[in-house]
Design an enzyme around this catalytic site. Sequence first.
Site, mmCIF file in Angstrom:
data_model
loop_
_atom_site.group_PDB
_atom_site.id
_atom_site.type_symbol
_atom_site.label_atom_id
_atom_site.label_comp_id
_atom_site.label_asym_id
_atom_site.label_seq_id
_atom_site.Cartn_x
_atom_site.Cartn_y
_atom_site.Cartn_z
ATOM 1 N N ASP A 107 -1.871 4.692 -14.325
ATOM 2 C CA ASP A 107 -3.315 4.099 -14.399
ATOM 3 C C ASP A 107 -4.086 3.926 -13.191
ATOM 4 O O ASP A 107 -4.237 2.970 -12.413
ATOM 5 C CB ASP A 107 -3.194 2.665 -15.021
ATOM 6 C CG ASP A 107 -4.563 2.290 -15.645
ATOM 7 O OD1 ASP A 107 -5.603 3.212 -15.722
ATOM 8 O OD2 ASP A 107 -4.741 1.147 -16.024
ATOM 9 N N ASN A 121 5.877 15.692 -9.212
ATOM 10 C CA ASN A 121 4.346 15.366 -8.843
ATOM 11 C C ASN A 121 3.897 15.592 -7.659
ATOM 12 O O ASN A 121 4.504 15.302 -6.583
ATOM 13 C CB ASN A 121 3.544 14.180 -9.590
ATOM 14 C CG ASN A 121 3.519 13.076 -8.594
ATOM 15 O OD1 ASN A 121 2.434 13.192 -7.791
ATOM 16 N ND2 ASN A 121 4.743 12.032 -8.579
ATOM 17 N N LEU A 126 0.324 15.030 -7.037
ATOM 18 C CA LEU A 126 -1.076 15.065 -7.198
ATOM 19 C C LEU A 126 -2.015 14.677 -5.792
ATOM 20 O O LEU A 126 -2.942 15.195 -5.871
ATOM 21 C CB LEU A 126 -1.241 13.701 -8.271
ATOM 22 C CG LEU A 126 -0.711 13.679 -9.456
ATOM 23 C CD1 LEU A 126 -0.495 12.507 -10.095
ATOM 24 C CD2 LEU A 126 -1.415 14.555 -10.314
ATOM 25 N N PHE A 140 -2.960 11.586 -4.423
ATOM 26 C CA PHE A 140 -3.812 10.286 -4.389
ATOM 27 C C PHE A 140 -5.362 10.800 -5.166
ATOM 28 O O PHE A 140 -5.977 10.569 -4.203
ATOM 29 C CB PHE A 140 -4.152 9.617 -3.348
ATOM 30 C CG PHE A 140 -2.970 8.925 -2.433
ATOM 31 C CD1 PHE A 140 -1.803 8.564 -3.546
ATOM 32 C CD2 PHE A 140 -2.975 8.414 -1.358
ATOM 33 C CE1 PHE A 140 -0.901 7.776 -2.794
ATOM 34 C CE2 PHE A 140 -1.941 7.707 -0.827
ATOM 35 C CZ PHE A 140 -1.027 7.139 -1.510
ATOM 36 N N SER A 153 4.153 7.612 -0.477
ATOM 37 C CA SER A 153 3.753 9.001 -1.481
ATOM 38 C C SER A 153 4.174 10.116 -0.252
ATOM 39 O O SER A 153 3.718 10.097 0.688
ATOM 40 C CB SER A 153 2.596 8.885 -1.644
ATOM 41 O OG SER A 153 2.165 10.487 -2.147
ATOM 42 N N ASN A 164 3.002 12.905 -0.771
ATOM 43 C CA ASN A 164 1.963 13.977 -1.274
ATOM 44 C C ASN A 164 0.668 13.674 -0.100
ATOM 45 O O ASN A 164 -0.174 14.767 -0.394
ATOM 46 C CB ASN A 164 1.423 13.771 -2.764
ATOM 47 C CG ASN A 164 2.666 14.234 -3.422
ATOM 48 O OD1 ASN A 164 3.597 14.998 -3.073
ATOM 49 N ND2 ASN A 164 2.888 13.398 -4.672
ATOM 50 N N THR A 165 0.739 12.681 0.836
ATOM 51 C CA THR A 165 -0.505 12.840 1.671
ATOM 52 C C THR A 165 0.340 13.001 3.108
ATOM 53 O O THR A 165 1.114 12.165 3.489
ATOM 54 C CB THR A 165 -0.990 11.322 1.743
ATOM 55 O OG1 THR A 165 -1.704 11.180 0.354
ATOM 56 C CG2 THR A 165 -2.120 11.329 2.945
ATOM 57 N N LYS A 211 5.274 -0.871 -0.699
ATOM 58 C CA LYS A 211 6.146 -0.034 -1.475
ATOM 59 C C LYS A 211 6.818 1.439 -0.508
ATOM 60 O O LYS A 211 6.102 1.963 0.270
ATOM 61 C CB LYS A 211 5.375 0.786 -2.560
ATOM 62 C CG LYS A 211 6.076 1.607 -3.647
ATOM 63 C CD LYS A 211 5.316 2.035 -4.736
ATOM 64 C CE LYS A 211 5.987 2.904 -5.677
ATOM 65 N NZ LYS A 211 5.311 3.108 -6.911
ATOM 66 N N ASN A 222 9.347 4.723 -4.047
ATOM 67 C CA ASN A 222 8.501 5.628 -4.757
ATOM 68 C C ASN A 222 9.438 7.033 -5.170
ATOM 69 O O ASN A 222 10.584 7.069 -5.160
ATOM 70 C CB ASN A 222 7.665 6.025 -3.575
ATOM 71 C CG ASN A 222 6.284 6.480 -4.229
ATOM 72 O OD1 ASN A 222 6.345 7.278 -4.945
ATOM 73 N ND2 ASN A 222 5.372 5.762 -3.584
ATOM 74 N N TYR A 281 7.877 4.661 -15.228
ATOM 75 C CA TYR A 281 6.725 5.383 -15.310
ATOM 76 C C TYR A 281 7.225 6.499 -15.994
ATOM 77 O O TYR A 281 7.068 6.506 -17.274
ATOM 78 C CB TYR A 281 5.920 5.868 -14.097
ATOM 79 C CG TYR A 281 4.822 6.814 -14.124
ATOM 80 C CD1 TYR A 281 4.797 7.496 -15.383
ATOM 81 C CD2 TYR A 281 3.860 7.059 -13.100
ATOM 82 C CE1 TYR A 281 3.653 8.196 -15.544
ATOM 83 C CE2 TYR A 281 2.956 7.931 -13.570
ATOM 84 C CZ TYR A 281 2.667 8.596 -14.811
ATOM 85 O OH TYR A 281 1.535 9.234 -14.776
HETATM 86 C C1 LIG Z 1 2.721 11.299 -11.944
HETATM 87 C C2 LIG Z 1 2.912 10.284 -11.220
HETATM 88 C C3 LIG Z 1 2.000 9.574 -10.482
HETATM 89 C C4 LIG Z 1 2.391 8.743 -9.469
HETATM 90 N N1 LIG Z 1 1.536 8.339 -8.637
HETATM 91 C C5 LIG Z 1 1.656 7.374 -7.934
HETATM 92 C C6 LIG Z 1 0.730 6.437 -7.298
HETATM 93 O O1 LIG Z 1 -0.400 6.855 -7.022
HETATM 94 N N2 LIG Z 1 1.164 5.303 -6.294
HETATM 95 C C7 LIG Z 1 2.337 5.079 -6.355
HETATM 96 O O2 LIG Z 1 2.642 4.131 -5.327
HETATM 97 N N3 LIG Z 1 3.374 5.683 -7.018
HETATM 98 C C8 LIG Z 1 3.005 6.639 -7.762
HETATM 99 N N4 LIG Z 1 4.273 7.162 -8.473
HETATM 100 C C9 LIG Z 1 5.503 6.747 -8.319
HETATM 101 C C10 LIG Z 1 5.836 5.823 -9.362
HETATM 102 O O3 LIG Z 1 4.979 4.618 -9.336
HETATM 103 C C11 LIG Z 1 7.334 5.321 -9.378
HETATM 104 O O4 LIG Z 1 7.611 4.796 -8.112
HETATM 105 C C12 LIG Z 1 8.212 6.614 -9.273
HETATM 106 O O5 LIG Z 1 7.939 7.484 -10.356
HETATM 107 C C13 LIG Z 1 9.768 6.196 -9.803
HETATM 108 O O6 LIG Z 1 9.628 5.302 -11.144
HETATM 109 P P1 LIG Z 1 10.141 6.413 -12.474
HETATM 110 O O7 LIG Z 1 11.291 7.109 -12.194
HETATM 111 O O8 LIG Z 1 10.094 5.106 -13.402
HETATM 112 O O9 LIG Z 1 8.833 7.211 -12.823
HETATM 113 C C14 LIG Z 1 3.893 8.391 -9.460
HETATM 114 C C15 LIG Z 1 4.795 8.815 -10.201
HETATM 115 C C16 LIG Z 1 4.472 9.690 -11.216
HETATM 116 C C17 LIG Z 1 5.374 10.452 -12.058
#
Ligand SMILES: Cc1cc2nc3c(=O)[nH]c(=O)nc-3n(C[C@H](O)[C@H](O)[C@H](O)COP(=O)(O)O)c2cc1C
Length: 347
Positions: A63, A109, A111, A113, A172, A174-175, A207, A236, A308
């Site tokens: 979200d 992913n 993405l 940010f 992240s 991705n940046t 994080k 992460n 997530y």
């Molecule tokens: C599609 C996607 C987008 C994510 N975007 C962010 C983000 O904006 N900021 C962040 O701190 N982590 C982001 N995450 C990482 C998750 O918060 C989490 O740390 C990571 O997915 C591991 O948990 P999981 O295995 O339960 O998904 C993202 C993960 C996914 C799959």
Amino acid sequence: MNFFPLVRPALGLVDPESAHRLTLLGLRWGFGPSDRAADPVALSISRFGLHFSNPLGIAAGFDKNGEVPDAMLAMGMGFAEVGTVTPRPQSGNPRPRIFRLAHEGAVINRLGFNNEGHASLRRRLEKRKARGGIVGVNIGANKDAADRIADYELGIRTFEDLASYFTVNISSPNTPGLRALQGRGELEALMTRVLKARTLNVPILLKIAPDLTDVDRADIAAVALDLKLDGLIVSNTTIERDGLVSGAHAKETGGLSGKPLFAMSTKVLADIYRLTGGKIPLIGVGGIASGADAYKKIRNGASLIQLYSALTYDGPDLVTRIKRELAENLKRDSFACLEDAIGIDVK
Ligand SMILES: Cc1cc2nc3c(=O)[nH]c(=O)nc-3n(C[C@H](O)[C@H](O)[C@H](O)COP(=O)(O)O)c2cc1C
């Protein structure tokens, strides 16, 4: 009413990012399930001045723009984290940028940010403020920021009166260059300025990535203890691809999450728990898909947990199931409460 079982097959047919958009719309329109049953007392826990009725939260990225924190709380989550949000809106990387690896319960992913920026999130959080509940704000820096640390400081100043806690996200993949902020000198400089930006008593968590050397881990633990950070979130997504077998998508660039991340992120969690002597609250995240997984994170040092990826495969009933199984696990091992099981497996 839970519509997920009805729409699940259709969501599986559209691309992952569109499926996510539809899910958020459904939740905004009130189609999310509601679990109003009181959580078992054994699952309640207090950390950094907040009282959680259960330890399970929605991880950042689900979200990003704060559209559905209350739907996530109504689903039975103990807390919700919104963001990552950057000062200015940002479109992120070109699509496609989310890939499902269904056979492995994983997601990749890149993405980058994508989000609507501070002003938009602030408006949404102001509107829901009176509802209460624990809603953390995960802050980041714009890709083209001249001074990235200044973006984090601005995040603190912008949301201080609305956030239950902050997550400083420097992990992240991705940046470009972001993860370099995890180095000892960089981290000290960043967190010193971020802590100074705070005028209210809002907890600030950091994080971290799972892809860290032993030296990185020791440095992060030392800085966290030195600066008295309120908590660490471990972890992460990973840039590693060890053990992945899913054909085509396994080679996509980006961060890997879901089941293949579980062992790795749990190992880092235990290391950080040991290195910080259990003195800093840890949120365990990475690959949780069952109550047994959640329990393992807790035994390896987590006071709270987030997920997530599993939610995108199993749907919202997973929340109720994890809480039930977690309570059963505690009981089976004769722990009166969650608190007693934290870090029990860490030598
Ligand atoms: C599609 C996607 C987008 C994510 N975007 C962010 C983000 O904006 N900021 C962040 O701190 N982590 C982001 N995450 C990482 C998750 O918060 C989490 O740390 C990571 O997915 C591991 O948990 P999981 O295995 O339960 O998904 C993202 C993960 C996914 C799959």
